[in-house]
Each structure stands twice: as C-alpha cells, then as structure tokens.
Design an enzyme around this catalytic site. Structure first.
Site, short mmCIF file in Angstrom:
data_model
loop_
_atom_site.label_atom_id
_atom_site.label_comp_id
_atom_site.label_asym_id
_atom_site.label_seq_id
_atom_site.Cartn_x
_atom_site.Cartn_y
_atom_site.Cartn_z
N GLY A 354 -22.60 25.60 -22.33
CA GLY A 354 -23.81 25.86 -23.08
C GLY A 354 -24.98 25.06 -22.54
N GLN A 355 -26.11 25.24 -23.19
CA GLN A 355 -27.33 24.57 -22.75
C GLN A 355 -28.05 24.01 -23.97
OE1 GLN A 355 -29.87 26.97 -20.34
NE2 GLN A 355 -31.41 25.39 -20.06
N GLY A 356 -28.39 22.73 -23.88
CA GLY A 356 -29.09 22.08 -24.98
C GLY A 356 -30.52 21.75 -24.60
N PHE A 358 -31.76 19.00 -23.68
CA PHE A 358 -31.92 18.02 -22.61
C PHE A 358 -31.09 18.33 -21.38
CE2 PHE A 358 -32.87 15.08 -26.31
CZ PHE A 358 -34.23 15.18 -26.11
N GLY A 359 -30.41 19.46 -21.35
CA GLY A 359 -29.63 19.78 -20.17
C GLY A 359 -28.45 20.68 -20.49
N VAL A 361 -24.20 21.73 -20.46
CA VAL A 361 -22.90 21.15 -20.77
C VAL A 361 -21.83 21.97 -20.05
CG1 VAL A 361 -21.27 20.53 -22.58
CG2 VAL A 361 -23.73 20.39 -23.02
N LYS A 375 -22.01 16.49 -20.22
CA LYS A 375 -23.42 16.78 -20.50
C LYS A 375 -24.25 16.25 -19.34
CE LYS A 375 -27.03 15.65 -23.91
NZ LYS A 375 -27.30 14.92 -25.15
N ASP A 472 -31.06 14.51 -35.41
CA ASP A 472 -31.04 15.89 -34.90
C ASP A 472 -29.78 16.60 -35.38
OD1 ASP A 472 -32.08 18.07 -33.57
OD2 ASP A 472 -31.07 17.59 -31.69
#
Length: 671
Positions: A354-356, A358-359, A361, A375, A472
């Site tokens: 996946g993608q968060g 800040f970058g 995973v 991450k 968060d």
C-alpha cells in the site's frame, strides 16, 4: 516598586508557593441537572418532595449514607445522600438540610434527575434506578487557583497517595469505602530544598461492590491527571465516588485510614474554629500569631529568592523535535539497506502492500524467514528525519498486543525505512468499507476490534512508560492480524508527553481531516482527548460501515457524525448500523457503542471521556453513560479526508472546516 505592587507581588508569590490557599475557606456547590422535565404539581413532583423529606430526616444515618424510593413507575423517584466519612452525624444533617435542602428545588427546577455536591455531602435523585450501580458520569472537577512549583515530582506523589487510598477504600471492609492519608514530598525552589505534606481523601457510595469502587476511583484519578495535575489542590466528583488532594489538612483526624508503607498518618492540628468560645480564642491567640508571623517571614524570604531566580533564568525555547542522540538507544534494531532491498525483491511492485502519506509499504521476507512489512519513506515526503526518528524511538519502546511491533529500521543516506511485523489482513478500512469483505466482520468481531483499539490507546495514554498522543488515528492505521485482532500502526505523527503534561500546541497541523478534533484543526491544541475524538469517529465507522470523510446525505446534507447524531436524537439509531449487521448483532451493545462514540466526538474536549473510562464503559453494562450533546461537525468540508501536509499551519486548516451545528437538547430522550 510601589507599595500596592509589592503587596500584590508578595501575595501572588505566597499563593504560588502554597502559603496561602485561596480555596481552603471557600464553600463550593456543584450541580448536574439531567434527564427530562417533570410538570409542576405532578405526581413526580409530589414524590420528589416526599423523597427529599425522607432523605433530610435520615441524614444522621450510620456512615452518612441513606437511600430511599417514593411512588410507582412512571413517577417513581429514587434518592440518596452521602456525607463525607469524617463528618459527624449532626454535621451531615446540617450539610444536607442547610447547604442543599433550602435550594434543592431551585437548583435544578423541573428536572427529573439531579446531583448536588457541596463541601461535606452529596444529594442525588432520579426517575431511574441508581442504587448499587457504578456510574462515573457526569464528572465534575474543581481545582485550587495555585499551581505547584514542582509539578513533576508532586504529581507522582499525588498519584502514589491516591492509588494507595483507592485500594484501602475499596478492599478494606473496615473503612466503609472511605479513606484519608498523607504523604511527604521533597521539592527544590530557588535552590532551597523543602518538604511538604500532601493530604488525600477518597470515598465511594457504600452500595456498590468493592471492585466497582476501585474502578470508579481509578477513573477519577485518571480524570484528575487529565485536567489538573499542576494544581496544589483538586477534587474530582462522580456519582459513585470522589477524590481530593490538598496541600493542607482538610479532613478531621479521626478519618485517617490505616497507613500503608508510603503514607504517614497525620497528627490532628486544631484549626481556627468560629464556634470556639471567647476564652479558647484568647488562649490560642499567641500561638496563632507566632505561627502566622514565622510563616509570613519565611514566605517573604522564599518569595524574594524565587523572584530573583526567575529573573536570572533564561527562557527555555520549546523544541518540537526528538533528541537525536536518543536514537543510539535502539541501535540494536538497525538493519542494513542491502538486507532490506533483498527482502523486498528490490522493492518490487509485486511486493507492494500500500501507499501512505509518507511513502510506500512493501512485504518482505528476512533471511531468518520472518515476514515483515517495510515502510519506505519517500525522499520528498513531509516526514523527514525528525518524524522518522520519532517513530523509531516511540514504537521501539512500546510492547502491547494491540500495537504493531517494530522489528528494525534503516537510515542510510537518503533512505529511511521502518521494518514492522507483518500483519496478515492489512488494515481495517479494507474490510469495513468494502461491500464484499465487510461481511467477514460480524458484530462479534467488530466489537472485539473496538475493544482492542480502546485498550491499545489506553496503553499509549496511561499504561506505558511513555505517554503518547497518536495524532493520526484512523481506520487505515488499524491493522488486523490473522485472528482479526487490531493493531494500531503508523506513529510518525505521534507526540511524547512528559509524565504530568496534559496538553500541547503546535503550528504544524498534521493528520487526516474527518478524524481530527476541532481544537486541533482550529488552534493546534492536542491532548489525549484528541485521540479520543478520532476513536469516536472510528467507532461510528465500524458500526455503520461508512467513511466519515466521504459519507453524506443529499437531503439534508449531512456528514456521518451529524447523521449519527440525528438518528440517535430521534430514536432511530439502528438506521446508522451496517445493514449486514442488523440481524445478528446485539442491539444493546450496538446502541452502547453509538452512545460512547457520540460522547467521544463532543465539541468540547472536556466533555469527552478518557480512554480509561471508555474501556470501563465497553466492559461493564452497569456503568451509566452521560447524555451526549451535539458533536463537532465537519459539514461541507471540501478537503475532508485528505492528508494534511506536515508544514501546513492551522489557519489553512481552519478555513476548511465549517462551524459546529448547534442543536437543542430540550427534546432529547435516548431511552
């Protein structure tokens, strides 16, 4: 300095150092008017007057506690009184009749439920059953005007004292669920070492069980440390119990509880009493004058030293970063970049989980066979070296089954990577918001997830060696293992609080709209109650299967919180529930979860419960919940659900939020 200014300066210094306690001689009256209204001259009013008469006439009852019932449903009235364990029967009766009784009908006019607290007693009545039931809401807190000069050390001693007294009151049958005690504390002001005694008192209504008494007192202590740790004196009042601490002896010596090893049973020191005879007053005048003169002289000397100490001390700039040197404490977790690169097959897209914000995973497999989640921070992400080290330092020290476990990290050149345990079922949002996968989460599993998230947050806020605000918390940051146990993840935005810190403020508003508390978006203020707000949003999402940041009703336009509130207020709360749950769920548990969620998303952070209270509410149906008011809404927010850039200031954040919807509670009846 003019004479008047000098006097004000010395008075303030005496106050701050505790030589003058501005609250000691002030009588207080605190009330909570609840429930619906009764009609004048109705059967309910007649029964209320009857029950009050019973309570007044029985206020000399043993242990200062008495309860009674008058009338029949639906006009039945239940009432009780409780006097402080150190007052005499005559003082108890005087408190109930003179301090409460003369004004009781005007304090909460036409209300079916009320709680009145004064200095030495409490009176409570309701149209529902309130006997032998643990209730921690509503909560009232009162504090002295003076702050401690050494809050860190004093707060530790206060907690030590109150925790010990809570055990005594709850589990020693001879105490009648009442205990007092004193503990000695050492402090340093202006280079001078001093000693002081901290006096404490705890009490439960004797009709609840020992375990419920301990739960109530524990919740009260938790509330006290959320609101008023820096104060020289404070008290927390709840329907089933109360606690208090002061820098002076405020109870009668006969009430001193059996002293544990950390406590010193206080000697009784007679205070000036307005009921003394004239002769007694003359005999004690010399002693009183000597004590006052010596105290004032000592206070003036300390005040002058303290004043010059403050003037010579340079203001300390607040640094909103983690001490870089602390990273050495977790060097054993450092992994070579080449090893991580090999484990993820050179960060192959096939391994991408996946993608968060800040970058990305990635899934990986280490040489020892362990599956991990890596991450990888993007080089232009908002999370820089500060946030990266913050996450390493925080997560490496945390050990809890409902928190994701950090296995290692890498910091080489421009590369910053975090290696976590691999959690098989991805994140919560992949299930509850998916029309097909959500079926896998029946009510039993969802309730288990809710409880796990609550316990994880409680650990972060209170039970770990550190006090951490996540900042968060959202469905995508809740991971699910193979047994669907929740694990809170992504601590890049988390903040570490010192032991006695309750609030902080920042101009860097980071997080996700739709989950952020209003005081954080508008002013940058955050605390444990900010996480409580986010938890409330997640709780509503779990129950409804809808995203708060994308849900809306076209007529009228509503976000998920306003939709939940309207249905709750109109008695149609089951309309909020995910259709896949309506047949097999426990209606009582679902309604309780919606109720708790609405308490969590209150506009005013002081009205939100702590995580300790929430865990108690989830685990005990005997805990009566407070009545929520309208929550904080985020109507018409165009940016709701988007990530907030880490450098964004709070003025931009405020522009994207709508004002809260003001709704009346006059017709509210959730039952």
């Amino acid at each position: 300095m003019h004479t008047r200014e000098l006097f004000l300066f010395l008075f303030c210094m005496l106050l701050s150092l505790g030589f003058i306690n501005a609250q000691a001689q002030i009588q207080f009256l605190t009330k909570r008017c609840l429930g619906g209204n009764y009609t004048a001259n109705s059967a309910y009013e007649s029964n209320l007057k009857t029950i009050l008469s019973f309570l007044y006439s029985n206020s000399t009852h043993e242990n200062g506690f008495y309860n009674a019932t008058a009338g029949q449903d639906p006009d039945k009235v239940n009432g009780l009184i409780l006097c402080r364990g150190d007052v005499t029967a005559q003082e108890c009766q005087s408190c109930i009749i003179n301090k409460i009784g003369q004004e009781i009908m005007t304090l909460c006019p036409n209300k079916k439920e009320a709680i009145i607290w004064v200095d030495d007693c409490m009176l409570r009545y309701s149209n529902r059953s309130i006997f032998s039931t643990l209730e921690i809401q509503p909560t009232a807190a009162l504090v002295s005007v003076a702050n401690s000069s050494y809050p860190d050390g004093r707060s530790q001693k206060v907690k030590e004292l109150l925790d010990s007294l809570a055990n005594q009151a709850a589990f020693h049958s001879s105490t009648a669920m009442f205990a007092t005690g004193v503990i000695q504390s050492t402090y340093t002001v202006g280079g001078i070492i001093g000693f002081e005694k901290i006096y404490g008192l705890v009490q439960c209504t004797p009709d609840i069980s020992q375990n419920d008494c301990h739960r109530c007192l524990t919740a009260a202590v938790s509330h006290l440390f959320d609101c008023c740790k820096v104060k020289l004196g404070a008290r927390v009042l709840q329907p089933s119990c109360s606690i208090r601490h002061e820098d002076h002896m405020f109870y009668a010596s006969k009430a001193s509880a059996p002293s544990p090893s950390t406590l010193v049973s206080p000697p009784f020191t007679p205070l000036t009493n307005t009921t003394n005879t004239e002769g007694k007053g003359r005999n004690s005048t010399g002693v009183i004058i000597a004590i006052v003169i010596s105290t004032v002289i000592g206070a003036i000397i300390l005040s002058i030293l303290y004043f010059f100490c403050l003037r010579s001390r340079k203001p300390k700039e607040h640094i909103d970063i983690v001490d870089v040197e602390k990273i050495n404490n977790v060097e054993s977790l450092q992994v070579n970049f080449s090893a991580i690169k090999a484990a993820t097959n050179n960060f192959s897209n096939d391994n991408k989980l996946g993608q968060g914000g800040f970058g990305d995973v990635y899934k990986g497999r280490l040489l020892d066979g362990r599956e991990v989640a890596v991450k990888r921070l993007s080089r232009n992400s908002g999370q820089g070296e500060v946030e990266f080290k913050n996450e390493v330092l925080l997560v490496a020290k945390l050990q809890h089954r409902n928190l994701v476990r950090l296995l290692g990290f890498c910091c080489e050149g421009q590369e910053k990577l975090l290696i976590y345990e691999f959690v098989q079922n991805a994140s919560l949002d992949h299930f509850i918001f998916d029309p097909i996968k959500r079926v896998q989460l029946d009510w039993e599993r969802r309730y288990k997830i809710i409880g796990g998230i609550a316990r994880g947050l409680l650990y972060l806020h209170e039970d770990s060696r550190l006090k951490i605000i996540h900042r968060d918390l959202k469905a995508s940051n809740i991971l699910l293992d193979e047994d669907m146990n929740p694990k809170i993840a992504d601590f890049g935005m988390a903040r570490l609080f010192v032991v006695d810190q309750t609030h902080a403020c920042t101009s860097r508003i980071v997080g996700t709209y739709g989950y952020m508390a209003p005081e954080y978006i508008k002013h940058g203020h955050f605390s444990v109650k900010s996480d409580v707000f986010s938890f409330g949003v997640i709780l509503i999402e779990i129950v409804s299967g809808e995203r708060n940041n994308s849900f809306h009703q076209s007529e009228p336009y509503e976000d998920l919180l306003s939709y939940a509130w309207r249905n709750w207020n109109e008695g149609t709360a089951m309309e909020l529930v995910d259709p896949t749950l309506r047949e097999g769920c426990s209606r009582q548990d679902v309604m309780r979860c919606i109720h708790i969620a609405l308490l969590c998303v209150q506009e005013n952070e002081a009205d939100r419960p702590t995580m300790a209270s929430i865990v108690l509410m989830l685990n005990s149906n005997s805990v009566t919940l407070a009545i929520p008011s309208s929550p904080a809404f985020f109507l018409n927010s165009r940016r709701m659900g988007s990530e907030v850039p880490s450098g964004e200031n709070d003025s931009r954040a405020t522009e994207s939020t709508a004002s809260a919807n003001e709704m009346s509670l006059s017709q509210f009846d959730p039952r």
